[in-house]
Design an enzyme around this catalytic site. Sequence first.
Site, PDB file in Angstrom:
ATOM      1  N   VAL A  11       0.832  -1.207   0.000  1.00  0.00           N
ATOM      2  CA  VAL A  11       0.000   0.000   0.000  1.00  0.00           C
ATOM      3  C   VAL A  11       0.864   1.253   0.000  1.00  0.00           C
ATOM      4  O   VAL A  11       0.621   2.196  -0.761  1.00  0.00           O
ATOM      5  CB  VAL A  11      -0.952   0.003   1.207  1.00  0.00           C
ATOM      6  CG1 VAL A  11      -1.697   1.327   1.309  1.00  0.00           C
ATOM      7  CG2 VAL A  11      -1.943  -1.150   1.100  1.00  0.00           C
ATOM      8  N   THR A 122      -5.219  -0.794   6.895  1.00  0.00           N
ATOM      9  CA  THR A 122      -6.556  -1.289   7.209  1.00  0.00           C
ATOM     10  C   THR A 122      -6.629  -1.561   8.708  1.00  0.00           C
ATOM     11  O   THR A 122      -5.899  -2.409   9.229  1.00  0.00           O
ATOM     12  CB  THR A 122      -6.856  -2.562   6.413  1.00  0.00           C
ATOM     13  OG1 THR A 122      -6.797  -2.261   5.019  1.00  0.00           O
ATOM     14  CG2 THR A 122      -8.243  -3.098   6.754  1.00  0.00           C
ATOM     15  N   GLU A 151      -7.584   2.174   1.940  1.00  0.00           N
ATOM     16  CA  GLU A 151      -7.245   1.894   0.538  1.00  0.00           C
ATOM     17  C   GLU A 151      -8.173   0.820  -0.015  1.00  0.00           C
ATOM     18  O   GLU A 151      -8.645  -0.050   0.720  1.00  0.00           O
ATOM     19  CB  GLU A 151      -5.779   1.474   0.422  1.00  0.00           C
ATOM     20  CG  GLU A 151      -5.349   0.292   1.293  1.00  0.00           C
ATOM     21  CD  GLU A 151      -5.633  -1.063   0.672  1.00  0.00           C
ATOM     22  OE1 GLU A 151      -5.861  -1.113  -0.553  1.00  0.00           O
ATOM     23  OE2 GLU A 151      -5.631  -2.054   1.408  1.00  0.00           O
ATOM     24  N   LEU A 153      -7.252  -0.996  -3.082  1.00  0.00           N
ATOM     25  CA  LEU A 153      -6.404  -1.393  -4.203  1.00  0.00           C
ATOM     26  C   LEU A 153      -6.448  -2.904  -4.405  1.00  0.00           C
ATOM     27  O   LEU A 153      -6.283  -3.670  -3.459  1.00  0.00           O
ATOM     28  CB  LEU A 153      -4.955  -0.961  -3.956  1.00  0.00           C
ATOM     29  CG  LEU A 153      -4.730   0.519  -3.618  1.00  0.00           C
ATOM     30  CD1 LEU A 153      -3.233   0.772  -3.397  1.00  0.00           C
ATOM     31  CD2 LEU A 153      -5.273   1.408  -4.720  1.00  0.00           C
ATOM     32  N   PHE A 253     -16.808 -10.851  -8.981  1.00  0.00           N
ATOM     33  CA  PHE A 253     -16.612 -11.718  -7.812  1.00  0.00           C
ATOM     34  C   PHE A 253     -17.636 -12.850  -7.772  1.00  0.00           C
ATOM     35  O   PHE A 253     -17.965 -13.365  -6.703  1.00  0.00           O
ATOM     36  CB  PHE A 253     -16.653 -10.896  -6.509  1.00  0.00           C
ATOM     37  CG  PHE A 253     -15.443 -10.008  -6.351  1.00  0.00           C
ATOM     38  CD1 PHE A 253     -14.337 -10.436  -5.647  1.00  0.00           C
ATOM     39  CD2 PHE A 253     -15.413  -8.759  -6.940  1.00  0.00           C
ATOM     40  CE1 PHE A 253     -13.219  -9.633  -5.510  1.00  0.00           C
ATOM     41  CE2 PHE A 253     -14.307  -7.936  -6.825  1.00  0.00           C
ATOM     42  CZ  PHE A 253     -13.198  -8.379  -6.106  1.00  0.00           C
ATOM     43  N   LEU A 254     -18.110 -13.240  -8.933  1.00  0.00           N
ATOM     44  CA  LEU A 254     -19.012 -14.385  -9.030  1.00  0.00           C
ATOM     45  C   LEU A 254     -18.402 -15.478  -9.900  1.00  0.00           C
ATOM     46  O   LEU A 254     -19.088 -16.127 -10.690  1.00  0.00           O
ATOM     47  CB  LEU A 254     -20.373 -13.963  -9.602  1.00  0.00           C
ATOM     48  CG  LEU A 254     -21.312 -13.221  -8.648  1.00  0.00           C
ATOM     49  CD1 LEU A 254     -22.603 -12.846  -9.358  1.00  0.00           C
ATOM     50  CD2 LEU A 254     -21.614 -14.040  -7.394  1.00  0.00           C
ATOM     51  N   CYS A 264      -5.689  -9.349   2.048  1.00  0.00           N
ATOM     52  CA  CYS A 264      -6.804  -8.555   2.578  1.00  0.00           C
ATOM     53  C   CYS A 264      -7.980  -9.392   3.073  1.00  0.00           C
ATOM     54  O   CYS A 264      -8.320  -9.340   4.253  1.00  0.00           O
ATOM     55  CB  CYS A 264      -7.290  -7.570   1.519  1.00  0.00           C
ATOM     56  SG  CYS A 264      -6.086  -6.293   1.097  1.00  0.00           S
TER      57      CYS A 264
END
Length: 439
Positions: A11, A122, A151, A153, A253-254, A264
């Site tokens: 990051v 995060t 963020e 990203l 995202f399917l 993350c």
Amino acid sequence: MKITMIGTGYVGLVSGACFADFGHDVVCVDKDAGKIAAIESGRMPIFEPGLDHLVGSNAAAGRLTFTTDLAAGVKGADAIFIAVGTPSRRGDGHADLSYVYAAAKEIAEALDGPTVIVTKSTVPVGTGDEVERIVREARPDLDIQVVSNPEFLREGAAIGDFKRPDRVVVGTTGNERAIDVMAQVYRPLNLNQAPVMFTGRRTAELIKYAANAFLATKITFINEMADLCEAVGAEVQDVSRGIGLDNRIGSKFLHAGPGYGGSCFPKDTLALVKTGQDYDTPIRIVETVVQVNDLRKRAMGRKIVKALGGEARGKTVALLGLTFKPNTDDMRDAPSLAIVQALEDAGARIVAYDPEGMAVAAPLMPGVSMAKDAYEAAAGADALVLVTEWDAFRALDLKRLAASMNGAVLVDLRNIYPRREAEAAGFALTRVGGKGISA
């Protein structure tokens, strides 16, 4: 503006280089002298497409510099970004905030004037409050504002995400000077008309976790639909398309696969679960997502063994792709780690190839032999497994691969190849979420 970035990890380095490319003067600070020396010589600590050029060009222009001297780095800064790691804490899953708090203390002690300290890492809800307490306790003489700026990203597409974001979230306590400074920091995005959301600080902290948890939930949902498709004779790719065309749902995202990994989603879903428990508001959906995803990755090893006829002992399995996603060398929580462990437990010998991740992967899987390319990996193997959907694996010569193998088993965990194409090359194909007749 003068911007200081504390931390040159994923990051920090991407954000610092992009801010410099906008025209800001950026100093990146890191305690690791070896890392700083490597970056200054053009060797990036991570693989991210275009990052080496972006860093090099802005360093050459004098807008981007690097140092191990935090006191010198923060001198005269308009905004100081904390971009250090927040890994999952061992034992309880909470985010480890020790690096964030240590950075806040060091920054406060080194400051020579008023500034805005921005948490880019995060962090769970309430972290900004503690950072502010640390800073004010160390420097009650200065007007220091603490802001949250999470963020969003994606590894492998981080530079584009930074420069053309869906949104920028800035959480403040309502201080006008802090709002003005952050507006100036992101002013270069005005041309792209990227929305900059100003919210409360705790709201901004929660937005980051909520976003990642929701995306992880979408992935896990379609993976469970894939299992159901296999049981009832349906095709998950058609199910995904059929629901994704609904603009309330969307297609991203399917894509069914071996489960999510990376830096993350695993740690952020865990941290959100722990936050909910701490505040006595359990988030049952996310708790289930975490459990299902862990089981998913281990189940992929069993899927491969089943494709081998139920017995893997003494057989050779070739894995294509080790990183958790393409265009990165990140191996954190990669599905390949669980797959390798399951196959080794079953007695298989493993050969692998990844375009960028083998140097990082090798110490994590010492029993795996690394090949120079996909064809070398497949030579003599009893099964070939597609784990990560690198572009380099999308148009392989399947006939050449099949001819070089001892077996004819292809396990496609990313549904890259249609059944007719695989079978025409001589493979017995195992896919995720259906037979792939319509693919």
